[in-house]
Design a protein around this motif. Structure first.
Motif, PDB file in Angstrom:
ATOM      1  N   GLY A   1       2.532   2.153  -3.283  1.00 17.41           N
ATOM      2  CA  GLY A   1       1.609   2.233  -4.156  1.00 17.41           C
ATOM      3  C   GLY A   1       1.229   1.076  -5.015  1.00 17.41           C
TER       4      GLY A   1
ATOM      5  N   SER B   1      -5.582  -0.766  -8.332  1.00 12.31           N
ATOM      6  CA  SER B   1      -7.059  -0.442  -8.072  1.00 12.31           C
ATOM      7  C   SER B   1      -7.410   0.665  -9.378  1.00 12.31           C
ATOM      8  CB  SER B   1      -7.191   0.187  -6.551  1.00 12.31           C
ATOM      9  OG  SER B   1      -6.940  -0.727  -5.532  1.00 12.31           O
ATOM     10  N   LYS B   2      -6.429   1.559  -9.516  1.00 13.71           N
ATOM     11  CA  LYS B   2      -6.809   2.454 -10.570  1.00 13.71           C
ATOM     12  C   LYS B   2      -6.791   1.886 -11.898  1.00 13.71           C
ATOM     13  CE  LYS B   2      -4.581   6.363  -7.977  1.00 13.71           C
ATOM     14  NZ  LYS B   2      -3.452   7.200  -8.000  1.00 13.71           N
TER      15      LYS B   2
ATOM     16  N   SER C   1      -2.658   0.612  -4.887  1.00 12.05           N
ATOM     17  CA  SER C   1      -3.355   1.792  -5.589  1.00 12.05           C
ATOM     18  C   SER C   1      -3.371   1.818  -7.046  1.00 12.05           C
ATOM     19  CB  SER C   1      -2.815   2.961  -5.084  1.00 12.05           C
ATOM     20  OG  SER C   1      -3.484   4.207  -5.637  1.00 12.05           O
ATOM     21  N   GLU C   2      -2.047   1.285  -7.600  1.00 16.45           N
ATOM     22  CA  GLU C   2      -1.872   1.105  -9.052  1.00 16.45           C
ATOM     23  C   GLU C   2      -3.049   0.219  -9.633  1.00 16.45           C
ATOM     24  OE1 GLU C   2      -0.054   2.875 -11.495  1.00 16.45           O
ATOM     25  OE2 GLU C   2       0.510   4.235  -9.986  1.00 16.45           O
TER      26      GLU C   2
ATOM     27  N   THR D   1      -8.582   0.379   0.479  1.00 11.61           N
ATOM     28  CA  THR D   1      -7.977   0.993  -0.584  1.00 11.61           C
ATOM     29  C   THR D   1      -8.976   1.376  -1.747  1.00 11.61           C
ATOM     30  OG1 THR D   1      -6.063  -0.080  -0.161  1.00 11.61           O
ATOM     31  CG2 THR D   1      -6.035   0.949  -2.478  1.00 11.61           C
TER      32      THR D   1
ATOM     33  N   ILE E   1       0.939  -1.200  -0.035  1.00 14.39           N
ATOM     34  CA  ILE E   1      -0.148   0.013   0.008  1.00 14.39           C
ATOM     35  C   ILE E   1       1.017   1.308   0.094  1.00 14.39           C
ATOM     36  CG2 ILE E   1      -1.622   1.297   1.449  1.00 14.39           C
ATOM     37  CD1 ILE E   1      -2.791  -1.197   2.277  1.00 14.39           C
TER      38      ILE E   1
END
Length: 432
Positions: free
Chosen positions: A301, A307-308, A304-305, A344, A298
């Motif tokens: 990143g 998830s995006k 997050s990557e 997240t 987390i």
């Protein structure tokens, strides 16, 4: 993922996961070693690992488990689990599948009212004793109960920790979960019963002599300490009430469990060192290490990557987005713990809902909840309840391997997720 910390964190996590799967090194050693490497390479630090809400050790989970393990340890001394084991076997006429069906239904219902981790902590000791009485392998029964706990926990706001995160972010109520997810959860429990009848069919060997012997037992004779039992049940009832009244009292489940454990030790004759000896310390250490490793993903990143990227795939197509979010969440929640995953994904899902003008009937939120909750059944470390039961089984010399659990978990996850995709399409798009 444009820096070496991100790639190093991925290598550490994948390597640790591979070792856990191989079982060549004990999973606790792997988790703690992986956590140490995350700290060494700078993927996370002491402040983030120990204090950060989103990427650190989830102390609420750790202390909830510890408190409930202490309460269960006191109750074990009373003989109540032996009582329940004999009672349940006699009600099922000592028929193995009837026993499993009874335990599955009880576990699913209890997981909806409490939470899945607390439920398996209470049910697992009964199961071990039932299997001992019937001379049956405990693993199939324990696996079935874990699967039932994750499915049953999907039904309500308090049944699974990710649901609490989703409810807070999306402003959903307890009744919203009941209306939208409870009917599907009940149906999936029935499906689970059918699957277990097929998957574990070789387990259901009926021993007529042993059954006759059990039917003659008086369950009341199993109670060794009546006064301690009354004290334990009163405290357990207060703890359960605290869980259910969380929206009113605003006490975290971990606080309720610790207060209950402390009260029970204080008012009962149980020795403190004996109660603490009942705590599954290796399981708690495994969770701590796992949380730190996921925190490294987390903080760098990585999560997050991912998830995006999922959000980019969804775009503004609500139907496609719901299907992608549900199935993608199921896959990812089988690999990483579903609590940090949902934490997240929640803000990303919120942005998607806003982009789509509010969405229809919170369908994206229900897709996220179903994917995260049901996906936790896929692997032995996909959900907290899975890890807890594996620890209990190992402590009682009935070890369940990673693949032994996962080969059944993958089947159940594939079927339940597929049915959930159909449910979402029918309810919110075909007839919505």
């Amino acid at each position: 993922m444009n820096n070496w910390h991100s790639w190093a964190a991925v290598v550490v996590f994948v390597g640790a996961y591979a070792l856990i799967i191989s079982e060549k090194i004990h999973r606790v050693a792997v988790a703690l070693g992986g956590a140490g490497l995350m700290l060494v390479i700078g993927a996370t630090d002491d402040v983030s690992a120990f204090y950060a809400k989103e990427s650190g050790i989830d102390w609420n989970v750790i202390f909830l488990l510890m408190g409930m393990m202490m309460i269960v340890g006191v109750l074990k001394k009373t003989g109540v689990f032996e009582y329940l084991a004999i009672w349940s076997v006699k009600r099922a006429r000592a028929k193995p599948f009837r026993v499993m069906a009874m335990l599955i239904v009880i576990t699913a219902v209890a997981s909806a009212l409490l939470d899945n981790v607390t439920t398996v902590l209470l049910i697992a000791p009964v199961t071990l004793l039932v299997c001992e009485r019937l001379a049956l392998p405990a693993a199939p029964f324990l696996i079935a109960e874990v699967l039932a706990s994750n499915i049953g926990g999907t039904a309500t706001l308090v049944g699974d920790p990710p649901n609490i995160i989703i409810a807070s972010r999306a402003d959903l109520t307890f009744n919203d979960f009941l209306v939208h997810l409870a009917p599907l959860s009940a149906f999936l429990v029935v499906v689970l019963l059918v699957l277990c009848r097929v998957m574990f069919r070789k387990t259901f060997v009926y021993d007529e002599d042993r059954a006759a012997e059990i039917m003659t037992l008086e369950e009341g004779e199993a109670i060794k300490h009546p006064r301690l039992l009354v004290q334990g049940l009163i405290v357990l009832a207060l703890v359960v009430a605290g869980f259910v009244l969380h929206p009113v009292l605003h006490y975290a489940p971990s606080i309720v469990a610790l207060l209950g454990a402390g009260l029970l030790v204080a008012i009962s004759s149980a020795e403190t060192n004996e109660v603490l000896a009942e705590v599954e310390w290796p399981t708690l250490a495994f969770f701590a290490g796992l949380f730190v490793m996921i925190g490294g993903l987390i903080d760098t990143g990585v999560v997050s990557e991912i998830s995006k990227a999922l959000a980019d795939m969804i775009g503004s197509n609500e139907l496609g987005g719901s299907m992608t979010l549900l199935s993608g969440s199921a896959v990812l929640s089988g690999i990483v713990d579903n609590i940090p995953y949902v934490a997240t994904m929640a803000p990303i899902t919120s942005d998607l809902v806003h982009t789509m003008g509010g969405g229809s009937d919170h369908v994206l939120w229900w897709a996220l909840a179903l994917g995260a909750d049901l996906g936790g059944n896929a692997t032995a470390i996909g959900a907290s309840a899975n890890v807890v039961v594996l620890g209990i089984a190992e402590r009682n010399r009935q070890p369940i391997s990673f693949w032994q659990f996962t080969k059944y978990g993958l089947i159940v996850t594939a079927v339940t997720v597929a049915l959930s995709l159909g449910y979402v399409w029918l309810r919110y798009f075909a007839f919505g």
